[in-house]
Design a protein around this motif. Structure first.
Motif, mmCIF file in Angstrom:
data_model
loop_
_atom_site.group_PDB
_atom_site.id
_atom_site.type_symbol
_atom_site.label_atom_id
_atom_site.label_comp_id
_atom_site.label_asym_id
_atom_site.label_seq_id
_atom_site.Cartn_x
_atom_site.Cartn_y
_atom_site.Cartn_z
ATOM 1 N N PRO A 223 11.822 4.819 1.210
ATOM 2 C CA PRO A 223 12.376 3.930 2.391
ATOM 3 C C PRO A 223 11.955 3.054 1.938
ATOM 4 C CG PRO A 223 10.170 5.197 2.698
ATOM 5 C CD PRO A 223 10.720 5.420 2.273
ATOM 6 N N ARG A 224 11.718 1.859 1.210
ATOM 7 C CA ARG A 224 11.049 0.729 0.342
ATOM 8 C C ARG A 224 12.837 0.387 -0.428
ATOM 9 N NH1 ARG A 224 5.936 1.896 -2.286
ATOM 10 N NH2 ARG A 224 7.106 3.927 -3.022
ATOM 11 N N SER A 225 13.463 1.635 -0.823
ATOM 12 C CA SER A 225 14.550 0.915 -1.871
ATOM 13 C C SER A 225 15.098 1.052 -1.162
ATOM 14 C CB SER A 225 14.988 2.503 -2.606
ATOM 15 O OG SER A 225 14.706 3.588 -2.013
ATOM 16 N N ASP B 205 0.886 -1.398 -0.068
ATOM 17 C CA ASP B 205 -0.226 0.003 -0.254
ATOM 18 C C ASP B 205 0.953 1.274 -0.038
ATOM 19 O OD1 ASP B 205 -3.008 0.996 -0.303
ATOM 20 O OD2 ASP B 205 -2.259 2.119 1.578
ATOM 21 N N HIS B 206 0.624 2.635 -0.533
ATOM 22 C CA HIS B 206 1.138 3.588 -0.413
ATOM 23 C C HIS B 206 0.526 4.763 -0.622
ATOM 24 C CE1 HIS B 206 5.233 5.658 -1.549
ATOM 25 N NE2 HIS B 206 5.273 4.816 -0.448
ATOM 26 N N THR B 207 -0.975 5.125 0.342
ATOM 27 C CA THR B 207 -1.710 6.430 0.372
ATOM 28 C C THR B 207 -2.299 6.125 -0.706
ATOM 29 O OG1 THR B 207 -0.315 8.044 0.008
ATOM 30 C CG2 THR B 207 -0.462 7.302 2.655
ATOM 31 N N MET C 14 14.319 6.303 -15.389
ATOM 32 C CA MET C 14 13.460 5.121 -14.415
ATOM 33 C C MET C 14 13.915 5.391 -13.114
ATOM 34 S SD MET C 14 10.909 5.772 -17.065
ATOM 35 C CE MET C 14 9.368 4.766 -16.666
ATOM 36 N N GLY C 15 12.168 4.856 -12.189
ATOM 37 C CA GLY C 15 13.405 4.532 -10.839
ATOM 38 C C GLY C 15 13.700 5.571 -10.328
ATOM 39 N N PHE C 16 13.397 6.928 -10.036
ATOM 40 C CA PHE C 16 13.889 7.766 -9.553
ATOM 41 C C PHE C 16 12.350 9.182 -9.680
ATOM 42 C CE2 PHE C 16 18.404 7.092 -8.659
ATOM 43 C CZ PHE C 16 18.672 6.393 -9.530
ATOM 44 N N GLY C 17 12.791 9.997 -8.614
ATOM 45 C CA GLY C 17 11.374 10.463 -8.571
ATOM 46 C C GLY C 17 10.257 10.205 -7.699
ATOM 47 N N HIS C 18 9.567 11.020 -6.661
ATOM 48 C CA HIS C 18 8.054 10.483 -6.213
ATOM 49 C C HIS C 18 7.395 11.521 -6.939
ATOM 50 C CE1 HIS C 18 5.332 8.809 -4.201
ATOM 51 N NE2 HIS C 18 6.025 7.535 -4.159
ATOM 52 N N ARG C 19 6.452 11.833 -6.555
ATOM 53 C CA ARG C 19 5.920 12.718 -6.166
ATOM 54 C C ARG C 19 5.105 13.263 -4.945
ATOM 55 N NH1 ARG C 19 -0.134 14.568 -8.749
ATOM 56 N NH2 ARG C 19 1.459 14.326 -10.559
ATOM 57 N N THR D 215 17.916 15.685 -23.032
ATOM 58 C CA THR D 215 16.493 15.026 -24.236
ATOM 59 C C THR D 215 15.031 15.294 -22.930
ATOM 60 O OG1 THR D 215 17.019 13.019 -24.018
ATOM 61 C CG2 THR D 215 17.697 14.262 -25.783
ATOM 62 N N ARG D 216 15.837 15.945 -21.761
ATOM 63 C CA ARG D 216 14.555 15.482 -20.766
ATOM 64 C C ARG D 216 13.677 14.469 -20.811
ATOM 65 N NH1 ARG D 216 13.702 20.385 -18.395
ATOM 66 N NH2 ARG D 216 11.166 20.108 -18.435
ATOM 67 N N GLY D 217 15.047 13.294 -21.246
ATOM 68 C CA GLY D 217 13.860 11.953 -20.656
ATOM 69 C C GLY D 217 13.674 11.304 -19.334
HETATM 70 C C1 SDX Z 1 5.714 4.530 -8.539
HETATM 71 O O1 SDX Z 1 2.172 8.094 -6.134
HETATM 72 C C2 SDX Z 1 3.122 6.376 -5.570
HETATM 73 O O2 SDX Z 1 3.176 6.446 -4.731
HETATM 74 C C3 SDX Z 1 3.663 5.521 -6.521
HETATM 75 C C4 SDX Z 1 4.136 4.417 -5.842
HETATM 76 C C5 SDX Z 1 3.086 3.664 -4.885
HETATM 77 O O3 SDX Z 1 4.088 2.627 -4.295
HETATM 78 O O4 SDX Z 1 2.146 3.627 -5.585
HETATM 79 O O5 SDX Z 1 5.826 4.772 -4.605
HETATM 80 C C6 SDX Z 1 5.043 3.949 -6.943
HETATM 81 O O6 SDX Z 1 4.778 4.482 -8.895
HETATM 82 C C7 SDX Z 1 6.874 4.896 -8.288
HETATM 83 C C8 SDX Z 1 6.998 6.169 -9.092
HETATM 84 C C9 SDX Z 1 7.388 5.299 -10.754
HETATM 85 N N1 SDX Z 1 7.752 5.754 -12.205
HETATM 86 C C10 SDX Z 1 8.680 6.053 -12.058
HETATM 87 O O7 SDX Z 1 9.953 5.933 -11.470
HETATM 88 C C11 SDX Z 1 9.282 6.938 -13.215
HETATM 89 C C12 SDX Z 1 10.621 7.944 -13.619
HETATM 90 N N2 SDX Z 1 9.585 9.368 -12.418
HETATM 91 C C13 SDX Z 1 9.269 10.517 -13.120
HETATM 92 O O8 SDX Z 1 8.090 10.096 -14.028
HETATM 93 C C14 SDX Z 1 8.307 10.804 -12.206
HETATM 94 O O9 SDX Z 1 9.101 11.414 -10.579
HETATM 95 C C15 SDX Z 1 6.897 10.510 -11.103
HETATM 96 C C16 SDX Z 1 5.835 10.333 -12.197
HETATM 97 C C17 SDX Z 1 7.207 9.516 -9.969
HETATM 98 C C18 SDX Z 1 6.583 12.052 -10.475
HETATM 99 O O10 SDX Z 1 6.249 13.238 -11.044
HETATM 100 P P1 SDX Z 1 5.459 14.194 -10.941
HETATM 101 O O11 SDX Z 1 5.573 14.652 -9.275
HETATM 102 O O12 SDX Z 1 4.388 14.570 -11.637
HETATM 103 O O13 SDX Z 1 6.890 14.886 -11.031
HETATM 104 P P2 SDX Z 1 7.198 15.802 -12.550
HETATM 105 O O14 SDX Z 1 7.300 14.361 -13.659
HETATM 106 O O15 SDX Z 1 6.049 17.390 -12.372
HETATM 107 O O16 SDX Z 1 8.423 15.951 -12.122
HETATM 108 C C19 SDX Z 1 8.944 17.470 -11.825
HETATM 109 C C20 SDX Z 1 10.343 17.732 -12.269
HETATM 110 C C21 SDX Z 1 10.340 17.934 -13.901
HETATM 111 O O17 SDX Z 1 11.596 18.476 -13.597
HETATM 112 P P3 SDX Z 1 11.297 20.329 -14.460
HETATM 113 O O18 SDX Z 1 9.822 20.532 -15.603
HETATM 114 O O19 SDX Z 1 11.189 21.336 -13.550
HETATM 115 O O20 SDX Z 1 12.747 20.776 -14.938
HETATM 116 O O21 SDX Z 1 11.958 17.352 -12.056
HETATM 117 C C22 SDX Z 1 11.952 15.823 -12.946
HETATM 118 C C23 SDX Z 1 10.925 16.643 -14.134
HETATM 119 O O22 SDX Z 1 11.430 16.421 -15.446
HETATM 120 N N3 SDX Z 1 11.909 14.563 -12.925
HETATM 121 C C24 SDX Z 1 12.770 13.958 -13.497
HETATM 122 C C25 SDX Z 1 12.433 12.443 -12.826
HETATM 123 N N4 SDX Z 1 10.986 12.124 -12.041
HETATM 124 C C26 SDX Z 1 10.171 13.581 -12.284
HETATM 125 N N5 SDX Z 1 13.824 13.775 -14.435
HETATM 126 C C27 SDX Z 1 13.930 12.693 -14.777
HETATM 127 N N6 SDX Z 1 13.724 11.449 -14.358
HETATM 128 C C28 SDX Z 1 13.023 11.405 -13.485
HETATM 129 N N7 SDX Z 1 12.782 10.323 -12.984
#
Ligand code: SDX
Length: 377
Positions: free
Chosen positions: A267-269, A184-186, A255-260, A250-252
């Motif tokens: 902590p899980r990682s 679970d994760h809110t 994957m596996g990084f970042g979180h809302r 390329t603003r790619g």
């Molecule tokens: C899960 O919500 C949950 O709790 C999900 C989860 C769960 O247990 O249910 O934790 C499981 O889904 C984990 C997330 C797995 N997804 C990924 O790893 C995909 C890569 N991550 C990103 O797509 C992103 O970080 C999100 C989708 C997870 C969060 O996106 P947000 O909060 O909408 O943030 P954003 O996309 O608006 O990014 C904000 C900024 C941007 O840069 P700027 O336009 O401000 O210059 O941060 C950058 C983004 O480009 N950014 C990243 C990035 N994540 C955010 N840049 C490069 N790589 C990334 N992974």
């Protein structure tokens, strides 16, 4: 009453849509709790079945409750042969997440309204998920279905049904911990999906069939599969930084990084990283773990100040790959666990339900003029 123009919040970021006691996250401190228990404690001392009960019913089960739940799961793993035939008949080159979505819908067609209570439906859905994932995998590999072993728990049974070999204790333990971590994760996207569909009073089978579709997306549960693809693309430690520079240029997304919510390492990682290290120490290392460590270092150097750190999906794929699990089965494993969370939220939604119907900011036009087809140029 003058109606204020609503302000758009993309992705409903930070907007509360329900009250919940199931789990809690502190994104700044990197804290995750299930019903008040820290995830590190549950990962170290609990197991998936006990954690599922905790999420669903709010307290740790007594010995009798846990034994009864395990026995019920064992019974419900015996799926209708017609359902197994449906799974075996799905396109072999289709994605296992699509197979699981079809499986939930078909399971509901077989079972909705047939069981004594919704608690029975919940147990069936939790029991059936790993069986459906394994059944489709065996079918698409052209191998015979492996029936569940009633003496094994969820994690060990899944490995048994997937391979047809008695799973070793280490791998069963590692997978069981991974299932605890993913349960679970809110208000993540798939749980929000579950609550929206639940709010229409759709049945729990339909709720799971909807939520699994949300989990499939690459930005959500589908990320773990793409983490492996990306690490294999990087290939070696010395190529990490050049690859990262190209990706960011390329603003790619990495994957596996970042979180809302988390603006520090998930902590899980930490737990999954330890499991990966244990697995590699005991069963032999592969370059991919070193590439992952180097990529984490490089990403945190470049994006750490933006709050971008490893999330749960970064190390989970490395663990599953080391266990020989096919890459596109990683996200279904996320579903095997998260189905417990979705159903805990379904129960909560039904207590004081109000159908979700948000607003919008209208950006279209009014007073359009209808022209006949012939006159439309
Ligand atoms: C899960 O919500 C949950 O709790 C999900 C989860 C769960 O247990 O249910 O934790 C499981 O889904 C984990 C997330 C797995 N997804 C990924 O790893 C995909 C890569 N991550 C990103 O797509 C992103 O970080 C999100 C989708 C997870 C969060 O996106 P947000 O909060 O909408 O943030 P954003 O996309 O608006 O990014 C904000 C900024 C941007 O840069 P700027 O336009 O401000 O210059 O941060 C950058 C983004 O480009 N950014 C990243 C990035 N994540 C955010 N840049 C490069 N790589 C990334 N992974």
């Amino acid at each position: 009453m003058t109606s204020q123009a609503p302000t758009l919040v993309p992705g409903l970021a930070g907007i509360p849509c329900a009250e919940s006691a199931v789990s809690y996250i502190d994104g700044q401190a990197g804290i995750l709790e299930y019903r008040g228990h820290r995830i590190e404690t549950l990962a170290a001392q609990s197991n998936f079945e006990e954690t599922a009960w905790l999420l669903l019913y709010g307290t740790l089960p007594t010995a009798d409750e846990l034994a009864g739940f395990r026995a019920k799961l064992a019974r419900y793993r015996e799926l209708p042969p017609a359902l197994l035939a449906t799974l075996a008949g799905l396109p072999k080159d289709g994605h296992p997440m699509a197979a699981l979505q079809a499986g939930y819908a078909a399971l509901g067609m077989h079972m909705e309204g047939k069981l004594a209570s919704r608690d029975e439906d919940i147990a069936l859905l939790i029991a059936a998920t790993p069986v459906m994932v394994a059944a489709f995998e065996r079918a698409r590999q052209g191998q015979p279905f492996v029936a569940p072993d009633p003496s094994l728990d969820t994690a060990a049974n899944f490995l048994w049904m997937l391979r047809g070999e008695t799973p070793n204790v280490l791998e069963s333990h590692v997978l069981d911990v991974a299932l605890v971590l993913h349960a679970d994760h809110t208000m993540n996207a798939s749980t929000f999906t579950a609550r929206v569909v639940a709010s229409t009073e759709a049945d729990p089978y339909t709720v799971c069939a909807s939520a699994i579709g949300s989990l499939k997306g690459p930005l959500h549960g589908g990320a773990n599969e793409r983490v492996l693809i990306q690490l294999e693309k990087v290939g070696t430690v010395d190529r990490v930084r050049a690859w990262l520079d190209d990706q960011l240029a390329t603003r790619g997304k990495v994957m596996g990084f970042g979180h809302r919510v988390y603006k520090t390492k998930d902590p899980r990682s930490f737990v999954l990283q330890t499991l990966a290290r244990e697995l590699f120490e005991k069963t032999g290392s592969t370059p991919i773990y070193d590439v992952a460590l180097e990529l984490e270092k490089a990403v945190v150097e470049k994006l750490g100040e933006k709050g971008i750190y490893p999330n749960v999906d970064f190390y989970s794929g490395i663990v599953y790959q080391k266990m020989g699990i096919p890459t596109d089965v990683f996200t279904p494993i996320f579903g095997i666990s998260r189905v417990a969370g979705w159903l805990a939220h379904w129960r909560e939604q039904m207590v004081d339900n109000k159908i979700f119907r948000p607003a919008q900011v209208f950006v279209g036009s009014h007073d359009a003029v209808y022209t006949d087809l012939a006159a439309r140029g």
